[in-house]
Scaffold this motif. Structure first.
Motif, PDB file in Angstrom:
ATOM      1  N   LEU A  55      -2.770  17.889 -37.246  1.00  0.00           N
ATOM      2  CA  LEU A  55      -3.981  18.386 -35.724  1.00  0.00           C
ATOM      3  C   LEU A  55      -4.841  19.624 -36.112  1.00  0.00           C
ATOM      4  O   LEU A  55      -4.801  20.893 -35.120  1.00  0.00           O
ATOM      5  CB  LEU A  55      -2.901  18.947 -34.691  1.00  0.00           C
ATOM      6  N   VAL A  56      -4.834  19.586 -37.284  1.00  0.00           N
ATOM      7  CA  VAL A  56      -6.190  20.312 -38.309  1.00  0.00           C
ATOM      8  C   VAL A  56      -7.789  20.894 -37.236  1.00  0.00           C
ATOM      9  O   VAL A  56      -7.506  19.725 -36.775  1.00  0.00           O
ATOM     10  CB  VAL A  56      -6.101  20.504 -38.885  1.00  0.00           C
ATOM     11  N   ALA A  57      -7.894  21.807 -36.271  1.00  0.00           N
ATOM     12  CA  ALA A  57      -9.159  21.699 -35.935  1.00  0.00           C
ATOM     13  C   ALA A  57      -9.534  20.408 -34.973  1.00  0.00           C
ATOM     14  O   ALA A  57     -10.027  20.035 -34.224  1.00  0.00           O
ATOM     15  CB  ALA A  57     -10.392  21.749 -36.741  1.00  0.00           C
ATOM     16  N   THR A  58      -8.055  20.920 -33.895  1.00  0.00           N
ATOM     17  CA  THR A  58      -8.144  20.282 -32.871  1.00  0.00           C
ATOM     18  C   THR A  58      -8.509  20.887 -31.343  1.00  0.00           C
ATOM     19  O   THR A  58      -7.738  22.786 -31.472  1.00  0.00           O
ATOM     20  CB  THR A  58      -7.186  19.509 -32.763  1.00  0.00           C
ATOM     21  N   ASP A  59      -9.217  20.625 -30.503  1.00  0.00           N
ATOM     22  CA  ASP A  59      -9.346  21.874 -28.832  1.00  0.00           C
ATOM     23  C   ASP A  59      -7.455  21.911 -28.283  1.00  0.00           C
ATOM     24  O   ASP A  59      -7.859  20.377 -27.460  1.00  0.00           O
ATOM     25  CB  ASP A  59     -10.731  21.155 -28.523  1.00  0.00           C
ATOM     26  N   LEU A  60      -7.104  22.152 -28.047  1.00  0.00           N
ATOM     27  CA  LEU A  60      -5.942  21.740 -27.206  1.00  0.00           C
ATOM     28  C   LEU A  60      -5.902  22.756 -25.780  1.00  0.00           C
ATOM     29  O   LEU A  60      -5.310  23.084 -25.242  1.00  0.00           O
ATOM     30  CB  LEU A  60      -4.286  22.118 -28.332  1.00  0.00           C
ATOM     31  N   ARG A  61      -6.674  23.651 -25.735  1.00  0.00           N
ATOM     32  CA  ARG A  61      -6.742  24.111 -24.813  1.00  0.00           C
ATOM     33  C   ARG A  61      -6.894  23.567 -23.501  1.00  0.00           C
ATOM     34  O   ARG A  61      -6.907  22.667 -23.152  1.00  0.00           O
ATOM     35  CB  ARG A  61      -8.852  25.195 -24.163  1.00  0.00           C
ATOM     36  N   TRP A  62      -5.780  24.448 -22.803  1.00  0.00           N
ATOM     37  CA  TRP A  62      -5.299  24.019 -21.042  1.00  0.00           C
ATOM     38  C   TRP A  62      -3.972  22.889 -21.321  1.00  0.00           C
ATOM     39  O   TRP A  62      -3.424  22.684 -20.289  1.00  0.00           O
ATOM     40  CB  TRP A  62      -5.792  23.819 -19.980  1.00  0.00           C
ATOM     41  N   ALA A  63      -3.811  22.804 -21.907  1.00  0.00           N
ATOM     42  CA  ALA A  63      -2.505  22.013 -22.752  1.00  0.00           C
ATOM     43  C   ALA A  63      -1.249  22.402 -22.523  1.00  0.00           C
ATOM     44  O   ALA A  63      -1.383  23.756 -22.634  1.00  0.00           O
ATOM     45  CB  ALA A  63      -2.913  21.181 -24.618  1.00  0.00           C
ATOM     46  N   ASN A  64      -0.859  21.625 -21.978  1.00  0.00           N
ATOM     47  CA  ASN A  64       0.904  21.600 -21.513  1.00  0.00           C
ATOM     48  C   ASN A  64       2.028  21.254 -22.592  1.00  0.00           C
ATOM     49  O   ASN A  64       2.108  19.773 -22.341  1.00  0.00           O
ATOM     50  CB  ASN A  64       0.904  20.941 -20.242  1.00  0.00           C
ATOM     51  N   LEU A  65       2.199  22.161 -22.943  1.00  0.00           N
ATOM     52  CA  LEU A  65       2.747  22.067 -24.288  1.00  0.00           C
ATOM     53  C   LEU A  65       4.649  22.639 -24.267  1.00  0.00           C
ATOM     54  O   LEU A  65       5.235  23.038 -24.653  1.00  0.00           O
ATOM     55  CB  LEU A  65       3.076  21.803 -25.079  1.00  0.00           C
ATOM     56  N   THR A  66       4.896  22.566 -22.827  1.00  0.00           N
ATOM     57  CA  THR A  66       6.017  22.324 -22.470  1.00  0.00           C
ATOM     58  C   THR A  66       7.593  22.340 -23.012  1.00  0.00           C
ATOM     59  O   THR A  66       7.667  21.317 -23.290  1.00  0.00           O
ATOM     60  CB  THR A  66       6.004  23.050 -20.589  1.00  0.00           C
ATOM     61  N   MET A  67       7.888  22.773 -23.613  1.00  0.00           N
ATOM     62  CA  MET A  67       9.861  22.190 -24.056  1.00  0.00           C
ATOM     63  C   MET A  67       9.046  21.225 -25.829  1.00  0.00           C
ATOM     64  O   MET A  67       9.846  20.454 -26.067  1.00  0.00           O
ATOM     65  CB  MET A  67      10.503  22.029 -23.658  1.00  0.00           C
ATOM     66  N   PHE A  68       7.740  21.095 -26.163  1.00  0.00           N
ATOM     67  CA  PHE A  68       7.239  20.182 -26.297  1.00  0.00           C
ATOM     68  C   PHE A  68       7.723  20.550 -28.399  1.00  0.00           C
ATOM     69  O   PHE A  68       8.470  22.167 -29.131  1.00  0.00           O
ATOM     70  CB  PHE A  68       5.903  19.771 -26.756  1.00  0.00           C
ATOM     71  N   ASN A  69       8.093  19.251 -29.352  1.00  0.00           N
ATOM     72  CA  ASN A  69       8.448  19.541 -30.287  1.00  0.00           C
ATOM     73  C   ASN A  69       7.239  19.323 -31.001  1.00  0.00           C
ATOM     74  O   ASN A  69       6.669  18.945 -31.396  1.00  0.00           O
ATOM     75  CB  ASN A  69       9.440  18.501 -30.418  1.00  0.00           C
ATOM     76  N   LEU A  70       7.007  20.393 -32.204  1.00  0.00           N
ATOM     77  CA  LEU A  70       5.804  20.760 -32.776  1.00  0.00           C
ATOM     78  C   LEU A  70       6.275  21.237 -34.328  1.00  0.00           C
ATOM     79  O   LEU A  70       5.368  22.345 -34.480  1.00  0.00           O
ATOM     80  CB  LEU A  70       4.752  21.778 -31.531  1.00  0.00           C
ATOM     81  N   ARG A  71       7.409  21.082 -34.447  1.00  0.00           N
ATOM     82  CA  ARG A  71       8.345  21.864 -35.583  1.00  0.00           C
ATOM     83  C   ARG A  71       7.547  20.908 -36.843  1.00  0.00           C
ATOM     84  O   ARG A  71       6.758  20.200 -37.370  1.00  0.00           O
ATOM     85  CB  ARG A  71       9.220  21.541 -35.502  1.00  0.00           C
ATOM     86  N   GLY A  72       6.780  21.847 -37.401  1.00  0.00           N
ATOM     87  CA  GLY A  72       6.308  22.113 -39.114  1.00  0.00           C
ATOM     88  C   GLY A  72       4.712  20.931 -38.503  1.00  0.00           C
ATOM     89  O   GLY A  72       4.479  21.160 -39.459  1.00  0.00           O
ATOM     90  N   VAL A  73       4.527  21.169 -37.455  1.00  0.00           N
ATOM     91  CA  VAL A  73       3.013  20.722 -37.114  1.00  0.00           C
ATOM     92  C   VAL A  73       1.663  22.136 -38.177  1.00  0.00           C
ATOM     93  O   VAL A  73       1.621  23.368 -38.035  1.00  0.00           O
ATOM     94  CB  VAL A  73       2.887  20.373 -35.597  1.00  0.00           C
ATOM     95  N   ASN A  74       0.508  20.627 -38.221  1.00  0.00           N
ATOM     96  CA  ASN A  74      -0.565  21.479 -38.506  1.00  0.00           C
ATOM     97  C   ASN A  74      -1.380  22.084 -37.634  1.00  0.00           C
ATOM     98  O   ASN A  74      -1.856  20.744 -37.528  1.00  0.00           O
ATOM     99  CB  ASN A  74      -1.067  20.950 -39.844  1.00  0.00           C
ATOM    100  N   LEU A  75      -1.738  23.518 -37.371  1.00  0.00           N
ATOM    101  CA  LEU A  75      -2.442  23.808 -36.388  1.00  0.00           C
ATOM    102  C   LEU A  75      -3.271  24.485 -36.995  1.00  0.00           C
ATOM    103  O   LEU A  75      -4.293  25.056 -35.851  1.00  0.00           O
ATOM    104  CB  LEU A  75      -1.351  24.370 -34.925  1.00  0.00           C
ATOM    105  N   GLN A  76      -3.641  24.500 -38.258  1.00  0.00           N
ATOM    106  CA  GLN A  76      -4.235  25.446 -38.370  1.00  0.00           C
ATOM    107  C   GLN A  76      -5.866  25.074 -38.259  1.00  0.00           C
ATOM    108  O   GLN A  76      -6.574  24.382 -38.102  1.00  0.00           O
ATOM    109  CB  GLN A  76      -4.528  25.232 -40.053  1.00  0.00           C
ATOM    110  N   GLU A  77      -6.651  26.189 -37.577  1.00  0.00           N
ATOM    111  CA  GLU A  77      -7.777  26.481 -36.461  1.00  0.00           C
ATOM    112  C   GLU A  77      -8.111  25.573 -35.487  1.00  0.00           C
ATOM    113  O   GLU A  77      -9.192  25.626 -34.903  1.00  0.00           O
ATOM    114  CB  GLU A  77      -9.134  25.881 -37.819  1.00  0.00           C
ATOM    115  N   ALA A  78      -6.761  25.740 -35.116  1.00  0.00           N
ATOM    116  CA  ALA A  78      -6.956  25.019 -33.752  1.00  0.00           C
ATOM    117  C   ALA A  78      -6.714  25.573 -32.915  1.00  0.00           C
ATOM    118  O   ALA A  78      -6.653  26.698 -32.529  1.00  0.00           O
ATOM    119  CB  ALA A  78      -5.690  23.834 -33.581  1.00  0.00           C
ATOM    120  N   ASN A  79      -7.263  24.955 -31.600  1.00  0.00           N
ATOM    121  CA  ASN A  79      -7.630  25.827 -30.464  1.00  0.00           C
ATOM    122  C   ASN A  79      -6.920  26.239 -29.499  1.00  0.00           C
ATOM    123  O   ASN A  79      -6.664  24.774 -28.386  1.00  0.00           O
ATOM    124  CB  ASN A  79      -9.155  26.215 -29.990  1.00  0.00           C
TER     125      ASN A  79
END
Length: 446
Positions: free
Chosen positions: A256-280
């Motif tokens: 999920l590199v360089a993605t626009d995730l502003r205002w996202a609802n990620l409550t209790m999400f499994n994001l283990r090991g996800v690549n969020l480099q430069e993500a917003n």
């Protein structure tokens, strides 16, 4: 008188002659009857066996087995007939015996033959049992092969259906209608659950969809402020509730590199090991989200809600947590060089053994925060409220506490080298007496 005696003798002789003739006639008749019976039995049995064989060979699938069974039955019946009836008669006819001796001899021969026959039947029964086992095993092998063929066909059918569903789902994902796109997203989720073979392809398609539809920085004007697009949120939800994660069923990181995730609802999400480099992820909600081992380099969590989130072992450089809520968050062993925590709410957070080199906590309120064993080289705590903070065994080199509030802070066994305590409030000599202090700038009160 003499004449009368002669007549009696002559009558006796005549009577004996007639008896002998009668016996001879009876023996002859018995032989003819026996021959007739034997001829009739042989013809009838042969006719019956031929008809039975013909019918069985035309109707039964196992022709060889039926033929062998009938042949064995014919041999057995013939054996019984010959040895039980024919042989005793032949043996007795060759000897001159009285009727009683003939009967006793026949019975003796039949008794001997009965014992022999019993032994033979037992042997045949054993052979039949073994043959039955063989044919049972053969039928089992055939059934096993049929089962394997059936399973292969079933798998082929299922794979064909999955392929068709996969193609339709991808087609729906690119549709102009939001409803159809949502249907495609959930169809892909079902495929990922049903087919391990297609699981990772589904993950790659969904992450590519997010990167294309929600890139950072945006490629066009935002249609709606302060709200993430519905289809992007749906795709994130599928990723967040997946059962596998990095190094636990997945060999690669979700991209999920360089993605626009502003205002996202990620409550209790499994994001283990996800690549969020430069993500917003500015202003996003990540309450109790699992971000362990995630890549957060240059990621933006400004004003995000990370209460009770799991950020153990995350990797990041210049990650922005300004104004974020990290209450009770777990950042144990996190590697966050030059991370920005200005004005963040981090009370109760766990930074044990974390690498926070050059991190900036200026103006933050880390009450009851634990930095036990952490590396705090050039870390900035200026104007921070560090009441009851735990710095046990921490390594502080050129750390800046200027004007910080340190009431109740614990520096036991910490290494303090060239640390700036200028203008601190609440620090006492007892708090640092068990620390190793080298060339530090202490307040005048100490």
């Amino acid at each position: 008188m003499a004449s009368f005696s002669m007549r009696i003798k002559a009558s006796k002789i005549l009577l004996r002659t007639h008896v002998r003739k009668l016996k001879f006639n009876l023996v002859t008749l018995q032989g003819k009857v026996r021959l007739s019976i034997e001829t009739w039995w042989s013809k009838s049995l042969s006719r019956f066996l031929m008809v039975s064989i013909d019918r069985c060979l035309n109707r039964n699938k196992h022709k060889l087995l039926v033929l062998a069974t009938l042949a064995a039955l014919f041999v057995l019946v013939s054996f019984i007939f010959i040895f039980w009836w024919h042989i005793p008669q032949q043996e007795i006819n060759s000897a001159v015996l009285t009727p009683k001796e003939r009967l006793d001899s026949e019975n003796a021969i039949r008794t001997t033959l009965t014992q022999t026959l019993t032994t033979l039947i037992q042997a045949v029964g054993g052979a039949a049992f073994i043959a039955g086992l063989f044919f049972t095993w053969q039928n089992f092998q055939i059934a096993q092969q049929n089962l394997e063929v059936g399973q292969k066909n079933l798998r082929a059918t299922e794979e064909k259906q999955v392929t068709e569903r996969f193609g339709k789902a991808i087609e729906h994902l690119g549709h102009n209608s939001l409803t159809i796109r949502l249907g495609g997203i959930h169809a892909l989720e079902r495929i990922a659950r049903d087919s391990d073979k297609d699981y990772w392809q589904v993950m790659e398609i969904l992450t590519a969809f997010i990167r294309e539809k929600a890139p950072w920085p945006p490629q066009k004007e935002e249609a709606e402020k302060n709200k993430i697009p519905i289809d992007i949120q749906a795709a994130l939800t599928v990723l967040g509730r997946r059962g596998k994660s990095y190094k636990e069923g997945e060999d690669y990181r979700l991209d999920l590199v360089a993605t626009d995730l502003r205002w996202a609802n990620l409550t209790m999400f499994n994001l283990r090991g996800v690549n969020l480099q430069e993500a917003n992820l500015q202003a996003s909600t990540l309450i109790k989200a699992d971000l362990q081992f995630a890549v957060l380099t240059n990621s933006n969590f400004k004003n995000a809600n990370l209460i009770d989130a799991g950020l153990q072992n995350v990797i990041g450089k210049e990650t922005n947590f300004q104004g974020a809520s990290l209450l009770q968050a777990n950042l144990e062993k996190a590697n966050l060089l030059k991370a920005q925590f200005q004005d963040a709410y981090i009370s109760g957070a766990n930074f044990n053994e974390a690498n926070l080199e050059s991190a900036d906590f200026q103006g933050s309120s880390p009450v009851r925060v634990s930095f036990e064993g952490a590396l705090l080289t050039k870390t900035n705590f200026e104007d921070a409220s560090l009441e009851v903070a735990n710095f046990q065994r921490a390594k502080l080199l050129k750390t800046n506490f200027k004007n910080a509030f340190l009431a109740g802070a614990n520096f036991s066994d910490a290494i303090l080298r060239r640390v700036n305590f200028e203008g601190v409030v609440g620090l006492t000599a007892g708090q640092i007496e068990q620390a190793s202090i080298y060339d530090c700038q202490l307040p005048d009160s100490l």
